[in-house]
Design an enzyme around this catalytic site. Structure first.
Site, PDB file in Angstrom:
ATOM      1  N   ARG A   9      -8.901 -28.244  22.502  1.00  0.00           N
ATOM      2  CA  ARG A   9     -10.151 -28.543  23.225  1.00  0.00           C
ATOM      3  C   ARG A   9     -10.549 -30.017  23.036  1.00  0.00           C
ATOM      4  O   ARG A   9     -11.056 -30.652  23.961  1.00  0.00           O
ATOM      5  CB  ARG A   9     -11.259 -27.616  22.729  1.00  0.00           C
ATOM      6  CG  ARG A   9     -12.643 -27.905  23.220  1.00  0.00           C
ATOM      7  CD  ARG A   9     -12.916 -27.427  24.617  1.00  0.00           C
ATOM      8  NE  ARG A   9     -12.950 -25.983  24.723  1.00  0.00           N
ATOM      9  CZ  ARG A   9     -12.957 -25.342  25.898  1.00  0.00           C
ATOM     10  NH1 ARG A   9     -12.919 -26.016  27.034  1.00  0.00           N
ATOM     11  NH2 ARG A   9     -12.993 -24.027  25.936  1.00  0.00           N
ATOM     12  N   LYS A  21     -16.315 -28.242  39.164  1.00  0.00           N
ATOM     13  CA  LYS A  21     -17.576 -28.804  39.671  1.00  0.00           C
ATOM     14  C   LYS A  21     -18.529 -29.047  38.514  1.00  0.00           C
ATOM     15  O   LYS A  21     -19.264 -30.018  38.472  1.00  0.00           O
ATOM     16  CB  LYS A  21     -18.214 -27.836  40.672  1.00  0.00           C
ATOM     17  CG  LYS A  21     -17.521 -27.867  42.016  1.00  0.00           C
ATOM     18  CD  LYS A  21     -18.295 -26.997  43.004  1.00  0.00           C
ATOM     19  CE  LYS A  21     -17.360 -26.620  44.169  1.00  0.00           C
ATOM     20  NZ  LYS A  21     -17.474 -25.255  44.565  1.00  0.00           N
ATOM     21  N   ARG A  24      -8.921 -32.996  30.955  1.00  0.00           N
ATOM     22  CA  ARG A  24      -7.710 -32.355  31.468  1.00  0.00           C
ATOM     23  C   ARG A  24      -7.864 -30.839  31.605  1.00  0.00           C
ATOM     24  O   ARG A  24      -8.725 -30.240  30.967  1.00  0.00           O
ATOM     25  CB  ARG A  24      -6.548 -32.592  30.481  1.00  0.00           C
ATOM     26  CG  ARG A  24      -6.038 -34.002  30.514  1.00  0.00           C
ATOM     27  CD  ARG A  24      -4.984 -34.199  29.430  1.00  0.00           C
ATOM     28  NE  ARG A  24      -4.422 -35.541  29.524  1.00  0.00           N
ATOM     29  CZ  ARG A  24      -3.727 -36.131  28.569  1.00  0.00           C
ATOM     30  NH1 ARG A  24      -3.509 -35.509  27.423  1.00  0.00           N
ATOM     31  NH2 ARG A  24      -3.240 -37.333  28.741  1.00  0.00           N
ATOM     32  N   LYS A  82     -17.584 -28.639  35.104  1.00  0.00           N
ATOM     33  CA  LYS A  82     -16.962 -28.998  33.829  1.00  0.00           C
ATOM     34  C   LYS A  82     -15.907 -30.075  34.053  1.00  0.00           C
ATOM     35  O   LYS A  82     -15.201 -30.057  35.059  1.00  0.00           O
ATOM     36  CB  LYS A  82     -16.290 -27.778  33.199  1.00  0.00           C
ATOM     37  CG  LYS A  82     -17.262 -26.669  32.885  1.00  0.00           C
ATOM     38  CD  LYS A  82     -16.655 -25.648  31.973  1.00  0.00           C
ATOM     39  CE  LYS A  82     -17.679 -24.552  31.683  1.00  0.00           C
ATOM     40  NZ  LYS A  82     -17.252 -23.651  30.634  1.00  0.00           N
ATOM     41  N   ASP A 126       0.929  -7.863  18.876  1.00  0.00           N
ATOM     42  CA  ASP A 126       0.602  -7.670  20.299  1.00  0.00           C
ATOM     43  C   ASP A 126      -0.551  -6.694  20.551  1.00  0.00           C
ATOM     44  O   ASP A 126      -1.116  -6.688  21.645  1.00  0.00           O
ATOM     45  CB  ASP A 126       1.837  -7.158  21.056  1.00  0.00           C
ATOM     46  CG  ASP A 126       3.020  -8.112  20.961  1.00  0.00           C
ATOM     47  OD1 ASP A 126       2.781  -9.309  20.776  1.00  0.00           O
ATOM     48  OD2 ASP A 126       4.176  -7.653  21.064  1.00  0.00           O
ATOM     49  N   ALA A 166       0.834  -1.214   0.000  1.00  0.00           N
ATOM     50  CA  ALA A 166       0.000   0.000   0.000  1.00  0.00           C
ATOM     51  C   ALA A 166       0.865   1.260   0.000  1.00  0.00           C
ATOM     52  O   ALA A 166       0.594   2.209  -0.753  1.00  0.00           O
ATOM     53  CB  ALA A 166      -0.931  -0.020   1.215  1.00  0.00           C
TER      54      ALA A 166
END
Ligand code: F6P
Length: 325
Positions: free
Chosen positions: A158, A215, A166, A217, A131, A25
């Site tokens: 996941r 608790k 875990r 999950k 960042d 650009a």
């Protein structure tokens, strides 16, 4: 200062996806406005060592979708010294480069600021860093792509987290800023984000455990901002010691976060900012970063841009806490 005829362009610091779109650009906008463009290789190192050649429109063909930077990049220690900047100035005089466009992050724009203070050279910065830690701009070039990369990685992690029940501590980049961690955690539906900006002084691990995650999950993903002392390894070791009943793993995503083809968002951002950088020079601006705020191009003085206090919006932190229960 006489009229600008030739613009030098360089990329500096960590590469980020979209830097090539910005180079394209700036080059095309400059040529369209009658300027010559000198491409400077390897950041400030290349300026000091005269690694420079003229760019024409065709030199930036086919690069908008490529990650990294065709100009190469470096973190120049020499440019941080007055002697290094003097050499750089002498090369600019020899090459008859009248103005500089620097694409890079905090360190790179700090370098540009020092250079501009010492020599009569108009410098324009473009925020090029994954960042997102530059002030005065809503977004930096590369951040959106990296966010998407992290999200895709966490989606994959996941599968294992769920199957094995875990806790995963996933460490992401960001240097001293938590934008990548906070927003990738929201995007990937993680159970917690541990970020450096947390000002509550509370133990972020205890908060996560205290929310009773386990608790309800059977698995959890915690995104942790990189940190020399308190990265993902640190938290995983603590859980292993303090909560031995949990099965814990660490995944440090590393440099795969910085690579890859830029997202549409980053390509458009880089294109707008690149054209904006040339317009800034035409407008007589100097020593500013061109950013984007509320969808408008803005000029931000280097001194404000590099202040390391860009805040993470509280509503993001609140949303994370509500949605991860
Ligand atoms: O500033 C970009 C960045 O990727 C940071 O997130 C990270 O801390 C750093 O650069 C890593 O730098 P290097 O590639 O030099 O190890």
């Amino acid at each position: 200062m006489s009229r600008i005829k030739t613009i030098g362009i360089l990329t500096s610091g960590g590469d980020s996806p979209g830097m090539n779109a910005a180079i394209r650009a700036v080059t095309r906008a400059a040529i369209a406005n009658g300027f010559r463009v000198m491409a400077i290789y390897r950041g400030y190192e290349g300026l000091i060592n005269d690694e420079i050649r003229e760019f024409r429109t065709e030199d930036v063909s086919g690069i908008i979708g490529r990650g990294g930077t065709i100009l190469r990049t470096a973190r120049s220690k020499e440019f941080m010294t007055p002697e290094g900047r003097k050499k750089a100035y002498e090369v600019m005089c020899k090459r008859e480069i009248d103005a500089l466009v620097v694409i890079g992050g905090n360190g790179s724009l700090t370098g540009a600021r020092l250079f501009a203070q010492e020599y009569d050279v108009p410098c324009i910065g473009l925020p090029g860093t994954i960042d997102n830690d530059l002030n005065g701009t809503d977004l930096t070039i590369g951040y959106d792509t990296t966010l998407n990369t992290i999200m895709e990685c966490v989606d994959k992690i996941r599968d294992t987290a769920t199957s094995h029940e875990r806790i995963f501590f996933v460490e992401v980049m960001g240097r001293d800023a938590g934008f990548l961690a906070q927003n990738s955690a929201i995007a990937a539906g993680a159970e917690a984000a541990i970020i450096p900006e947390d000002s509550t002084g509370a133990d972020q691990l205890e908060q996560f455990i205290g929310r009773g995650i386990r608790k309800s999950k059977s698995s959890s993903i915690v995104i942790v901002s990189e940190s020399p002392k308190c990265g993902a390894m640190y938290y995983a070791e603590r859980v292993k010691k303090e909560y031995p009943e949990f099965d814990v793993r660490v995944s440090i995503l590393g440099h795969l976060q910085r690579g890859g083809s830029p997202s549409a968002g980053d390509r458009i951002l880089a294109s707008r900012l690149g054209v904006g950088a040339v317009q800034a020079l035409i407008d007589g601006q100097r020593n500013v970063m061109v950013g984007i705020r509320n969808d408008e191009i803005v000029y931000v003085p280097f001194s404000s841009a590099v202040k390391s206090d860009k805040a993470i919006k509280q509503d993001l932190i609140d949303a994370m806490n509500i949605l991860s229960t």
